[in-house]
Design a protein around this motif. Structure first.
Motif, short mmCIF file in Angstrom:
data_model
loop_
_atom_site.label_atom_id
_atom_site.label_comp_id
_atom_site.label_asym_id
_atom_site.label_seq_id
_atom_site.Cartn_x
_atom_site.Cartn_y
_atom_site.Cartn_z
N LYS A 74 0.68 -1.41 0.04
CA LYS A 74 -0.08 -0.10 0.03
C LYS A 74 0.81 1.10 0.06
O LYS A 74 1.95 1.42 0.57
CB LYS A 74 -0.65 0.10 1.31
CG LYS A 74 -1.76 -1.26 1.40
CD LYS A 74 -2.87 -1.20 0.41
CE LYS A 74 -3.91 -2.45 0.64
NZ LYS A 74 -3.31 -3.85 0.63
N ARG A 95 -3.94 3.30 0.00
CA ARG A 95 -4.37 2.77 -1.24
C ARG A 95 -3.62 1.89 -1.60
O ARG A 95 -2.34 1.79 -1.42
CB ARG A 95 -5.25 3.77 -2.23
CG ARG A 95 -4.05 4.28 -3.17
CD ARG A 95 -4.38 5.01 -4.46
NE ARG A 95 -3.25 5.18 -5.52
CZ ARG A 95 -3.28 5.93 -6.45
NH1 ARG A 95 -4.58 6.56 -6.64
NH2 ARG A 95 -2.53 5.96 -7.40
N HIS A 144 -13.11 4.35 0.54
CA HIS A 144 -12.28 3.16 0.89
C HIS A 144 -10.87 3.41 1.48
O HIS A 144 -10.06 2.40 1.78
CB HIS A 144 -12.45 2.27 -0.52
CG HIS A 144 -13.64 2.24 -1.03
ND1 HIS A 144 -14.53 1.18 -0.18
CD2 HIS A 144 -14.31 2.50 -2.15
CE1 HIS A 144 -15.63 1.20 -0.94
NE2 HIS A 144 -15.33 1.84 -2.18
N ALA A 145 -10.73 4.76 1.85
CA ALA A 145 -9.17 5.10 2.31
C ALA A 145 -9.07 4.19 3.67
O ALA A 145 -7.62 4.13 3.89
CB ALA A 145 -8.85 6.46 2.32
N GLN A 162 -9.52 11.02 -0.88
CA GLN A 162 -9.36 10.56 -2.00
C GLN A 162 -7.90 10.91 -2.56
O GLN A 162 -7.50 12.15 -2.25
CB GLN A 162 -10.23 11.09 -3.16
CG GLN A 162 -11.73 10.77 -2.82
CD GLN A 162 -12.16 9.40 -3.06
OE1 GLN A 162 -11.57 8.69 -3.71
NE2 GLN A 162 -12.94 8.73 -2.17
#
Length: 698
Positions: free
Chosen positions: A109, A120, A137-138, A631
């Motif tokens: 990651k 991510r 989804h972080a 994001q």
């Protein structure tokens, strides 16, 4: 004299009666006495046998049993999809030192610097999800999900305590508790409790908001009827994840400034000292299935027995309430972290609340011969209907005037939506023999907001003998609706209203696995249409979603190979990626992981590994991170130098205890003073850390 003789005879008689009753008690609790000659030679007992004898006396003379992992069997939901099977408890030390999800050797990651903050995947790993997706989804890798829960059949209570920490540092600190036990032979209950209190490597001593504070809790149960026909899996999960969003430290030359310049990392200034995201969810998961018709058994009577049904009906209920919060507390954006503000320039209370209720009904049919020792011409068919109910609402903190003309802060609901999806599911499997199998998976949203989403997958498995290995040919096609954060988002610093086409992904892959050679090779090809990503204007930080008009082609080849010579082991994993849009995907072309270690047992009890692991990836254009949006986006075209990152470790197993001692990033200062994976966010420093896992059977 006669009186003395009488007393002596009376005393001997009492002793004889006492001995006789003592032997009588032993006869009742032990084996019957032999009718042969009772004279025998006394056996010399060892210390262990003497200890067992003492335990017998303490436990009313019952035999003592040394409990171990062989009394525990475990499974997961995905292993119960077409049969009932359990596996031995894993008590080994493989990959024990890589406790952080950021350091998974096969799924590395990038992150904002340490365990617990936004991350991510470094490599290209597309999601295969269809239907509604919030797009946040972080922090997913730090949460517990229903599919992560392990279920147990514990003939004795089982407890595991695990601690990971740094010596003289709180940069990384994780504590986990697992307890499970059978309340009946066919009914198990247990719980998980995890804490992550990592403080990171910069500016951690004075500002509480910059500390990670994660709590995961789960209650789970597995019930199986005595006839093996009915199974119930249930869990209740609570996640509370808090991660700082500082906008990075002000010193952008921390690794390039002269070494004699004064810089104290524990008091380094950051752009937003009181800014963090707090994500949480509460969920209930309940899965029931019942076997109809004939039930076959494989390895009956053994620990690895497997129940094979011929028909199965199942129902799954999933209820979840999720909340995604971003909080900025009374601080102006002095350093221009945000592109703009719409409600307040010093305070943010952005919130997205999602409620999800899912009901799934399925029927499974299995056609096989009565002999299960040699599987041939076996057909499996699964049919399912899924109903999803969603409600989401978004809130922002706004300043309003009351009836008296005074300002007050109010959480304003800026959007609210309720909808439903109905998904049709089907799985088909056909085994020509125990070496050739064909599987297909179909998921299609037939009605609702996300109508037209689908996922079609087909897989052919060709297996030879043990030395030849097996080949897996797989292909899938996916059509998915853009996530909410890309299309309709309202917050203090970001507002988006977009209409994007669905993203279509087509993939084909070839996999070869040879266990005796410890070799696995996988080649994947991806064709992506309508790829969605976040970007910003040149030199700006106005992160916003866009959709690529051209198709993306990507080739990904992964090779894993382990070598062994006596006690020397050399494990390797290499990934090569090539795409025509490298700067858009922002992923390295080459990634390698190597682990060289010696495995040796000391004193016949201490199983240990001593080694060094090295990670490396080629340089790539680093993404930036949008604070308050959660994001990663394509910001400035900055490419950082890339050097190997090495860790030296010692790990061992001593009876019921696993432990490791590791020096992470041991080569810091040799080729570079540090490194980045995300623009402006320095990664970890060298750190001496340890981990201990205690197991109890009681």
């Amino acid at each position: 004299m006669r009186i003395k003789v009488r007393y002596i005879l009376l005393l001997l008689l009492c002793l004889g009666v006492q001995s006789a009753f003592a032997q009588y008690g032993q006869i009742n609790r032990g084996r019957p006495l032999s009718t042969r000659d009772t004279a025998r030679t006394e056996k010399k007992v060892t210390d262990d046998e003497l200890l067992d004898s003492l335990r017998k006396k303490e436990d009313n003379k019952r035999d003592s049993v040394v409990f171990s992992s062989k009394f525990i069997r475990m499974t997961m939901e995905r292993f119960l999809s077409d049969s009932t099977q359990t596996f031995a408890l894993d008590t080994g030390i493989y990959n024990f030192e890589n406790f952080s999800p950021l350091n998974d050797p096969r799924s590395p990651k990038i992150s904002l610097g340490y365990n617990g903050v936004s991350q991510r995947s470094l490599l290209f790993e597309p999601s295969q999800r269809i239907g509604f997706d919030a797009g946040l989804h972080a922090l997913d890798v730090y949460a517990l999900h229903p599919q992560d829960i392990k279920y147990y059949n514990a003939r004795v209570a089982y407890t595991n305590l695990t601690l990971f920490n740094g010596f003289g540092s709180s940069a990384e600190q994780v504590f986990k508790i697992l307890h499970t036990q059978n309340i009946k032979p066919n009914w198990n209950v247990g719980f998980n409790l995890n804490f992550n209190g990592s403080r990171g490597y910069y500016s951690y001593s004075s500002i509480l908001q910059q500390n990670v504070s994660d709590v995961n809790a789960a209650l789970f149960t597995w019930y199986q009827s005595k006839g093996k026909r009915y199974n119930l899996l249930a869990n209740i999960i609570y996640n509370n994840l808090k991660a700082p969003e500082t906008g990075s430290i002000l010193n952008d030359s921390v690794f390039t400034a002269p070494s004699n310049s004064l810089f104290f990392k524990n008091s380094a200034q950051v752009r937003l000292p009181n800014s963090y995201e707090n994500w949480g969810d509460k969920s209930l998961y309940l899965k029931q299935f019942y076997y109809l018709g004939r039930i076959d058994s494989l390895n009956k009577g053994k620990a690895n027995s497997k129940i094979l049904p011929t028909q199965r009906v199942a129902h799954t209920l999933f209820v979840q309430s999720s909340k995604y919060n971003y909080l900025q507390t009374n601080q102006p954006d002095t350093y221009g972290v945000f592109p703009d503000y719409y409600f307040s320039n010093t305070r943010s209370r952005d919130s997205l609340v999602v409620t999800h209720i899912q009901n799934e009904f399925s029927y499974s049919f299995y056609l096989r011969s009565k002999s299960v020792k040699f599987v041939k011409n076996e057909v499996k068919l699964d049919l399912g209907l899924v109903h999803d109910f969603y409600n989401y609402a978004q809130y922002v903190s706004d300043t309003l005037l009351n009836q008296y003309g005074y300002q007050y802060i109010h959480q304003n609901k800026v959007q609210n939506n309720t909808f439903q999806d109905i998904t049709l599911k089907a799985k088909l499997g056909y085994r020509f023999s125990d070496r050739i199998g064909l599987d297909a998976d179909f998921r299609q949203i037939a009605q609702g907001r996300d109508f037209g989403d689908y996922y079609y997958d087909a897989k052919l498995t060709l297996a030879g003998n043990d030395k030849a290995g097996k080949i897996i040919l797989e292909a899938y096609s996916q059509n998915s609706t853009p996530p909410l954060v890309y299309t309709n988002w309202i917050s203090n610093h970001y507002i988006f209203h977009n209409s994007f086409d669905k993203t279509k992904t087509t993939s084909a892959s070839f996999t070869y696995i040879n266990n005796p050679l410890q070799l696995d090779i996988k080649a994947e090809y991806f064709l992506i249409s309508g790829y969605l990503y976040f970007t910003a204007q040149a030199g700006g930080n106005d992160a916003h979603p866009v959709q690529l008009s051209n198709d993306i082609n990507l080739l990904k080849v992964s090779v894993g190979k382990n070598l062994k010579y006596h006690n020397l082991h050399f494990d390797n994993y290499i990934v090569y990626q090539k795409t025509d849009y490298q700067s858009t995907l922002r992923t390295p072309e080459l990634y390698t992981y190597s682990n060289l270690y010696i495995a040796k047992t000391f004193f016949n009890v201490l199983q240990s590994n001593v080694g060094i692991s090295v990670r490396y990836n080629t340089p790539y254009v680093a993404p930036s991170y949008a604070v308050g949006l959660g994001q990663f986006y394509n910001g400035p075209d900055i490419t950082f130098s890339s050097y190997p990152v090495a860790s030296v470790y010692f790990k061992a197993t001593l009876q019921r205890t696993n432990l490791f001692l590791a020096y992470d990033y041991a080569n810091q200062g040799l080729q570079s003073r540090g490194y980045y994976t995300v623009n402006r966010y320095p990664m970890q420093d060298h750190l001496l850390k340890f981990g201990v896992s205690w197991t109890f059977y009681n």
